[in-house]
Design a protein around this motif. Sequence first.
Motif, PDB file in Angstrom:
ATOM      1  N   THR A 199     -10.538   8.457  -1.061  1.00 38.72           N
ATOM      2  CA  THR A 199      -9.401   7.892  -1.375  1.00 38.72           C
ATOM      3  C   THR A 199      -9.013   7.527  -3.028  1.00 38.72           C
ATOM      4  O   THR A 199      -8.144   6.683  -3.140  1.00 38.72           O
ATOM      5  N   LEU A 200      -9.993   7.954  -3.599  1.00 38.79           N
ATOM      6  CA  LEU A 200     -10.040   8.026  -5.104  1.00 38.79           C
ATOM      7  C   LEU A 200     -10.339   6.444  -5.735  1.00 38.79           C
ATOM      8  O   LEU A 200     -10.043   6.039  -6.702  1.00 38.79           O
ATOM      9  N   ILE A 201     -10.998   5.658  -4.769  1.00 39.67           N
ATOM     10  CA  ILE A 201     -11.534   4.592  -5.236  1.00 39.67           C
ATOM     11  C   ILE A 201     -12.903   4.386  -6.023  1.00 39.67           C
ATOM     12  O   ILE A 201     -13.881   5.069  -5.226  1.00 39.67           O
ATOM     13  N   PRO A 202     -13.209   3.873  -7.243  1.00 36.46           N
ATOM     14  CA  PRO A 202     -14.458   4.101  -7.622  1.00 36.46           C
ATOM     15  C   PRO A 202     -15.399   3.524  -6.505  1.00 36.46           C
ATOM     16  O   PRO A 202     -15.545   2.473  -5.970  1.00 36.46           O
ATOM     17  N   LEU A 203     -16.689   4.364  -6.566  1.00 35.61           N
ATOM     18  CA  LEU A 203     -17.969   3.973  -5.556  1.00 35.61           C
ATOM     19  C   LEU A 203     -18.603   2.465  -6.258  1.00 35.61           C
ATOM     20  O   LEU A 203     -19.217   1.847  -5.451  1.00 35.61           O
ATOM     21  N   THR A 245       0.815  -1.104  -0.026  1.00 33.73           N
ATOM     22  CA  THR A 245      -0.069   0.057  -0.031  1.00 33.73           C
ATOM     23  C   THR A 245       0.799   1.177  -0.052  1.00 33.73           C
ATOM     24  O   THR A 245       1.810   1.627   1.067  1.00 33.73           O
ATOM     25  N   ASN A 246       0.944   1.959  -0.973  1.00 31.79           N
ATOM     26  CA  ASN A 246       1.581   3.199  -1.183  1.00 31.79           C
ATOM     27  C   ASN A 246       0.933   4.552  -1.498  1.00 31.79           C
ATOM     28  O   ASN A 246       1.483   5.503  -2.148  1.00 31.79           O
ATOM     29  N   ASP A 247      -0.362   4.385  -1.320  1.00 32.81           N
ATOM     30  CA  ASP A 247      -1.217   5.592  -1.630  1.00 32.81           C
ATOM     31  C   ASP A 247      -2.365   5.671  -0.457  1.00 32.81           C
ATOM     32  O   ASP A 247      -3.496   5.045  -0.906  1.00 32.81           O
ATOM     33  N   GLY A 248      -1.929   6.362   0.798  1.00 36.63           N
ATOM     34  CA  GLY A 248      -2.729   6.012   2.006  1.00 36.63           C
ATOM     35  C   GLY A 248      -3.135   4.449   2.084  1.00 36.63           C
ATOM     36  O   GLY A 248      -2.291   3.934   2.265  1.00 36.63           O
ATOM     37  N   PRO A 249      -4.336   4.201   2.085  1.00 35.64           N
ATOM     38  CA  PRO A 249      -4.657   2.804   2.543  1.00 35.64           C
ATOM     39  C   PRO A 249      -4.454   1.835   1.252  1.00 35.64           C
ATOM     40  O   PRO A 249      -4.984   0.678   1.288  1.00 35.64           O
ATOM     41  N   ASN A 250      -4.327   2.435   0.038  1.00 35.98           N
ATOM     42  CA  ASN A 250      -4.454   1.658  -1.517  1.00 35.98           C
ATOM     43  C   ASN A 250      -3.264   1.418  -2.067  1.00 35.98           C
ATOM     44  O   ASN A 250      -2.143   2.064  -1.551  1.00 35.98           O
ATOM     45  N   HIS A 251      -3.250   0.700  -2.783  1.00 38.12           N
ATOM     46  CA  HIS A 251      -2.160   0.085  -3.680  1.00 38.12           C
ATOM     47  C   HIS A 251      -2.245   1.168  -5.033  1.00 38.12           C
ATOM     48  O   HIS A 251      -3.332   1.247  -5.654  1.00 38.12           O
ATOM     49  N   LEU A 252      -1.123   1.716  -5.502  1.00 37.71           N
ATOM     50  CA  LEU A 252      -1.256   2.646  -6.734  1.00 37.71           C
ATOM     51  C   LEU A 252      -0.270   2.289  -7.659  1.00 37.71           C
ATOM     52  O   LEU A 252       0.998   2.051  -7.290  1.00 37.71           O
ATOM     53  N   HIS A 253      -0.358   2.229  -8.832  1.00 33.28           N
ATOM     54  CA  HIS A 253       0.598   2.081  -9.817  1.00 33.28           C
ATOM     55  C   HIS A 253       1.667   1.185  -9.637  1.00 33.28           C
ATOM     56  O   HIS A 253       2.722   1.493  -9.999  1.00 33.28           O
ATOM     57  N   GLY A 254       1.339  -0.150  -9.335  1.00 29.30           N
ATOM     58  CA  GLY A 254       2.055  -1.117  -9.155  1.00 29.30           C
ATOM     59  C   GLY A 254       2.916  -1.184  -7.956  1.00 29.30           C
ATOM     60  O   GLY A 254       3.753  -2.269  -7.806  1.00 29.30           O
TER      61      GLY A 254
END
Length: 348
Positions: free
Chosen positions: A212-216, A99-108
């Motif tokens: 957190t920019l995750i689609p709803l 996890t590299n974007d708050g709670p989320n995984h971003l761009h690999g």
Amino acid sequence: MQRISKKTFGKLEDGTEVTEFTLRNAKGMTVRAIDYGGILTAVETPDRTGMAANITLHRDSLDDYLKGHPYFGCIVGRFANRIAGGKFSLDGKEYALATNDGPNHLHGGKRGFDKHVWKAEAAEKADSASITFRRVSPDGEEGYPGNLTVTVVYSLTDDNELRMDYTAETDKPTVLNLTNHAYWNLAGAGNGDVLGHELMIQADRYLPVDETLIPLGEPKLVADTPMDFNQPTKIGARIAQVEGGYDHCYVLTREKPEGLGLCARVVEPKSGRTMEIHTTQPAVQFYSGNFLHGSVSGGGVDYKKHFGFCLETQHYPDSPNKPDYPTTVLRPGQVYRHTTVHRFGVIE
Ligand code: GLA
């Protein structure tokens, strides 16, 4: 004419040499890319008076790239965009990613495809030149299953097209979402913000996101909202009505489900430069450079907020956790294929 040249761009700490390839076409266009991350370091196109400028945001040296940058021009993988909580399950098995974007995984993840040296080879044809990048991402890399063999080809044609062809194969079921993260400023990188660029995105729907920019979930209609770019509209015209700026996935409206389809058209009125994107992907992330804040520079200019925009052709974010979205699963024996074409021009 000589379409290809190459030179040493720099050295990594462990001594690995990084090479910069230059592709030229018969119309005066130049594309440069390095084998570190497949980063596009330059896309030089003439304006309406014939004056060339580098229209992609870049850093000036390998050391600068190593110091950090927000994914300028690189190959993004294994999974572009976000995976909620860095977790997904596939065939009943749970996988945990960085996890590299708050709670989320971003761009690999922590060390994605943008931070590896790829095997690179340049080749010339009668009317184009290309660089082929290859890399095997080992089983377990950043938490993803399967040894994944990836090939990305950048070609520059005499039609002023920069074409990107992606293929990949795996030896275990896995998920995959590749893109390129180029930032554009058709007035020239560093030449102010992009709010005056006129943008058309061929999309009737987009994916609303959480904080957190995750689609709803389901795509929503863009009609009668500041998200609608079906008619060419200045990026800045309604950006104040979009909290945080644009950073959304648009579901492309396609005439045919297969093959290349129109994705977006951009016009920069002052220089006259234009860019048209066609892709085989179902969606595009439109990002208006909201997180640029002057701390990363190129060509002696600090890139400030909205100094570049990205149109990242891809599958929907968080697809591995959203069974209703088009699948991003790749299984042994299948070949992942994706093509995106950027066509450059000028208007009078
Ligand atoms: C993508 C994401 C943005 C941001 C940039 C890099 O476009 O959607 O939220 O992470 O990459 O800064």
